[in-house]
Design an enzyme around this catalytic site. Structure first.
Site, PDB file in Angstrom:
ATOM      1  N   TYR A  49       0.863  -1.191   0.000  1.00 27.42           N
ATOM      2  CA  TYR A  49       0.000   0.000   0.000  1.00 27.42           C
ATOM      3  C   TYR A  49       0.897   1.237   0.000  1.00 27.42           C
ATOM      4  O   TYR A  49       0.711   2.142  -0.825  1.00 27.42           O
ATOM      5  CB  TYR A  49      -0.921   0.004   1.225  1.00 27.42           C
ATOM      6  CG  TYR A  49      -1.676   1.307   1.388  1.00 27.42           C
ATOM      7  CD1 TYR A  49      -2.727   1.621   0.536  1.00 27.42           C
ATOM      8  CD2 TYR A  49      -1.325   2.231   2.368  1.00 27.42           C
ATOM      9  CE1 TYR A  49      -3.425   2.813   0.661  1.00 27.42           C
ATOM     10  CE2 TYR A  49      -2.009   3.436   2.505  1.00 27.42           C
ATOM     11  CZ  TYR A  49      -3.057   3.716   1.654  1.00 27.42           C
ATOM     12  OH  TYR A  49      -3.733   4.906   1.775  1.00 27.42           O
TER      13      TYR A  49
ATOM     14  N   ALA B 109       3.936   1.482  -0.949  1.00 28.00           N
ATOM     15  CA  ALA B 109       4.666   1.556  -2.225  1.00 28.00           C
ATOM     16  C   ALA B 109       3.769   2.074  -3.345  1.00 28.00           C
ATOM     17  O   ALA B 109       4.214   2.834  -4.212  1.00 28.00           O
ATOM     18  CB  ALA B 109       5.227   0.181  -2.580  1.00 28.00           C
TER      19      ALA B 109
ATOM     20  N   LYS C 171       1.331   4.166  -3.043  1.00 33.25           N
ATOM     21  CA  LYS C 171       1.152   5.610  -2.863  1.00 33.25           C
ATOM     22  C   LYS C 171       2.453   6.360  -3.178  1.00 33.25           C
ATOM     23  O   LYS C 171       2.415   7.481  -3.685  1.00 33.25           O
ATOM     24  CB  LYS C 171       0.672   5.908  -1.439  1.00 33.25           C
ATOM     25  CG  LYS C 171      -0.739   5.382  -1.146  1.00 33.25           C
ATOM     26  CD  LYS C 171      -1.776   5.962  -2.098  1.00 33.25           C
ATOM     27  CE  LYS C 171      -3.187   5.635  -1.660  1.00 33.25           C
ATOM     28  NZ  LYS C 171      -4.207   6.182  -2.590  1.00 33.25           N
TER      29      LYS C 171
HETATM   30  N1  LIG Z   1      -8.976   7.132   5.310  1.00 35.27           N
HETATM   31  C1  LIG Z   1      -7.679   7.185   5.509  1.00 35.27           C
HETATM   32  O1  LIG Z   1      -7.207   7.040   6.629  1.00 35.27           O
HETATM   33  C2  LIG Z   1      -6.743   7.456   4.353  1.00 35.27           C
HETATM   34  C3  LIG Z   1      -5.441   7.860   4.648  1.00 35.27           C
HETATM   35  C4  LIG Z   1      -4.567   8.113   3.601  1.00 35.27           C
HETATM   36  C5  LIG Z   1      -4.987   7.979   2.295  1.00 35.27           C
HETATM   37  N2  LIG Z   1      -6.263   7.590   2.032  1.00 35.27           N
HETATM   38  C6  LIG Z   1      -6.647   7.456   0.626  1.00 35.27           C
HETATM   39  O2  LIG Z   1      -7.808   8.221   0.403  1.00 35.27           O
HETATM   40  C7  LIG Z   1      -8.512   7.687  -0.706  1.00 35.27           C
HETATM   41  C8  LIG Z   1      -9.969   7.541  -0.337  1.00 35.27           C
HETATM   42  O3  LIG Z   1     -10.110   6.540   0.641  1.00 35.27           O
HETATM   43  P1  LIG Z   1     -11.121   6.617   1.880  1.00 35.27           P
HETATM   44  O4  LIG Z   1     -10.300   6.611   3.090  1.00 35.27           O
HETATM   45  O5  LIG Z   1     -12.113   7.677   1.684  1.00 35.27           O
HETATM   46  O6  LIG Z   1     -11.746   5.134   1.807  1.00 35.27           O
HETATM   47  P2  LIG Z   1     -13.144   4.566   1.334  1.00 35.27           P
HETATM   48  O7  LIG Z   1     -14.235   5.146   2.170  1.00 35.27           O
HETATM   49  O8  LIG Z   1     -12.965   3.081   1.332  1.00 35.27           O
HETATM   50  O9  LIG Z   1     -13.290   5.118  -0.149  1.00 35.27           O
HETATM   51  C9  LIG Z   1     -12.703   4.502  -1.281  1.00 35.27           C
HETATM   52  C10 LIG Z   1     -13.696   4.582  -2.411  1.00 35.27           C
HETATM   53  O10 LIG Z   1     -13.116   4.007  -3.580  1.00 35.27           O
HETATM   54  C11 LIG Z   1     -14.098   3.243  -4.249  1.00 35.27           C
HETATM   55  N3  LIG Z   1     -13.483   2.129  -4.953  1.00 35.27           N
HETATM   56  C12 LIG Z   1     -12.787   1.106  -4.393  1.00 35.27           C
HETATM   57  N4  LIG Z   1     -12.428   0.231  -5.333  1.00 35.27           N
HETATM   58  C13 LIG Z   1     -12.913   0.705  -6.514  1.00 35.27           C
HETATM   59  C14 LIG Z   1     -12.884   0.232  -7.844  1.00 35.27           C
HETATM   60  N5  LIG Z   1     -12.283  -0.920  -8.166  1.00 35.27           N
HETATM   61  N6  LIG Z   1     -13.494   0.967  -8.804  1.00 35.27           N
HETATM   62  C15 LIG Z   1     -14.122   2.125  -8.492  1.00 35.27           C
HETATM   63  N7  LIG Z   1     -14.170   2.621  -7.252  1.00 35.27           N
HETATM   64  C16 LIG Z   1     -13.577   1.920  -6.275  1.00 35.27           C
HETATM   65  C17 LIG Z   1     -15.008   2.724  -3.133  1.00 35.27           C
HETATM   66  O11 LIG Z   1     -16.356   2.561  -3.578  1.00 35.27           O
HETATM   67  P3  LIG Z   1     -16.901   1.151  -4.178  1.00 35.27           P
HETATM   68  O12 LIG Z   1     -16.435   0.095  -3.206  1.00 35.27           O
HETATM   69  O13 LIG Z   1     -18.367   1.342  -4.219  1.00 35.27           O
HETATM   70  O14 LIG Z   1     -16.286   1.043  -5.522  1.00 35.27           O
HETATM   71  C18 LIG Z   1     -14.960   3.822  -2.088  1.00 35.27           C
HETATM   72  O15 LIG Z   1     -16.077   4.688  -2.166  1.00 35.27           O
HETATM   73  C19 LIG Z   1      -7.819   6.364  -1.045  1.00 35.27           C
HETATM   74  O16 LIG Z   1      -6.960   6.549  -2.152  1.00 35.27           O
HETATM   75  C20 LIG Z   1      -7.015   6.059   0.201  1.00 35.27           C
HETATM   76  O17 LIG Z   1      -5.890   5.260  -0.057  1.00 35.27           O
HETATM   77  C21 LIG Z   1      -7.143   7.324   3.036  1.00 35.27           C
END
Ligand SMILES: NC(=O)c1ccc[n+]([C@@H]2O[C@H](COP(=O)([O-])OP(=O)(O)OC[C@H]3O[C@@H](n4cnc5c(N)ncnc54)[C@H](OP(=O)(O)O)[C@@H]3O)[C@@H](O)[C@H]2O)c1
Length: 254
Positions: A155, A157, A159
């Site tokens: 993960y 890597a 990012k």
């Molecule tokens: N929350 C944290 O702590 C955190 C920290 C650092 C970075 N991030 C990054 O922030 C971004 C958003 O994540 P989040 O934390 O908001 O998590 P999240 O609530 O799980 O949101 C991720 C979204 O991506 C969609 N998704 C997943 N697989 C997909 C696919 N194959 N095709 C299309 N859509 C897809 C999901 O919807 P569906 O399942 O309906 O497709 C979901 O709505 C990510 O890139 C994550 O790595 C998050």
């Protein structure tokens, strides 16, 4: 909820991936409140519909971003509806606990297909349209894109790759007037931990541990992250490109 006083995005079009929950949903709402037309992309139609129910400026597009044709279809949908793409927010992503002794080719591919390949192909598909309007790309990385994450190295890597794409595209596309930046959130409330298949007890433990390590003493809220995604994409942000902005309550400093 953070309110925006301006409508700098009036008439502009933003594609926001992963808009059915968490940071992506907050980002779709934030851009719509700033006046943009938003194409909210994800797989679950019900989750996307809930996102769109908050603002008439949001239109949904349900698809799996790992499918090779999806990036072009997403871009075509925005062009077919509004005739332009000003902003691409590559937010959809997933995390996976995968220690080295449990690392598999399929596990690596699943992470990189979503976190690296899909943003690349979306940027590729959107590029001619971004060139026309001197648009912008915001990639959503993570504080773990530039610090170690034992037990989830791939993960981190993936990012790190997204951050390096950000810097390289920023230089590659500068002559077109296209700015490319990344936002690196720290631990933020969302569905990410549940989507990684962790139990409720494990999620609760992780949340407590993270909050204890963050200098500001808590995890972030999606709106706090979305406000900065909007700012990076703002047409008034004219001289910022190739940067990775960390929003993590000070975690990076520890
Ligand atoms: N929350 C944290 O702590 C955190 C920290 C650092 C970075 N991030 C990054 O922030 C971004 C958003 O994540 P989040 O934390 O908001 O998590 P999240 O609530 O799980 O949101 C991720 C979204 O991506 C969609 N998704 C997943 N697989 C997909 C696919 N194959 N095709 C299309 N859509 C897809 C999901 O919807 P569906 O399942 O309906 O497709 C979901 O709505 C990510 O890139 C994550 O790595 C998050």
């Amino acid at each position: 909820m953070i309110a925006h006083q301006h409508d700098d995005f009036a008439g502009r079009v933003a594609i926001v991936t992963g808009a059915g929950s968490g940071i992506g949903r907050a980002t779709a709402h934030t851009f719509a409140r700033a006046g943009a037309h938003v194409l909210a992309v994800g797989r679950r139609t019900d989750a996307l519909a809930e996102t769109a129910s908050a603002h008439p400026g949001i239109v949904t597009y349900s698809a799996d971003l790992r499918a090779p044709d999806t990036p072009r279809e997403v871009t075509d949908a925005a062009i077919g509806r509004w005739g332009r793409v000003d902003v691409l927010v590559n937010n959809a992503g997933a995390t996976q606990v995968m220690p080295l002794d449990a690392t598999t080719a399929d596990g690596i591919s699943a992470l990189f297909d979503l976190n690296v390949t899909a943003p690349s192909l979306l940027a590729n598909a959107a590029l001619p349209h971004l060139r026309r309007v001197r648009g912008t790309i915001v990639n959503v990385s993570s504080t773990y894109g530039h610090r170690p994450l034992p037990g989830a190295a791939h993960y981190a890597a993936s990012k790190a790759a997204l951050e390096q794409l950000t810097r390289s595209w920023a230089v590659e596309l500068a002559a077109d007037g296209i700015r490319v930046n990344a936002l690196a959130p720290g631990p933020t409330e969302s569905e990410a931990l549940a989507a990684a298949g962790l139990s409720e007890a494990a999620i609760e433990q992780i949340k407590q541990d993270e909050a204890a390590r963050i200098p500001l003493g808590r995890r972030g809220e999606p709106d706090e992250v979305a406000a900065w995604i909007l700012r990076l994409a703002d047409p008034a942000t004219t001289w910022l490109t190739g940067q990775v902005l960390t929003i993590d309550g000070g975690l990076e400093l520890t």
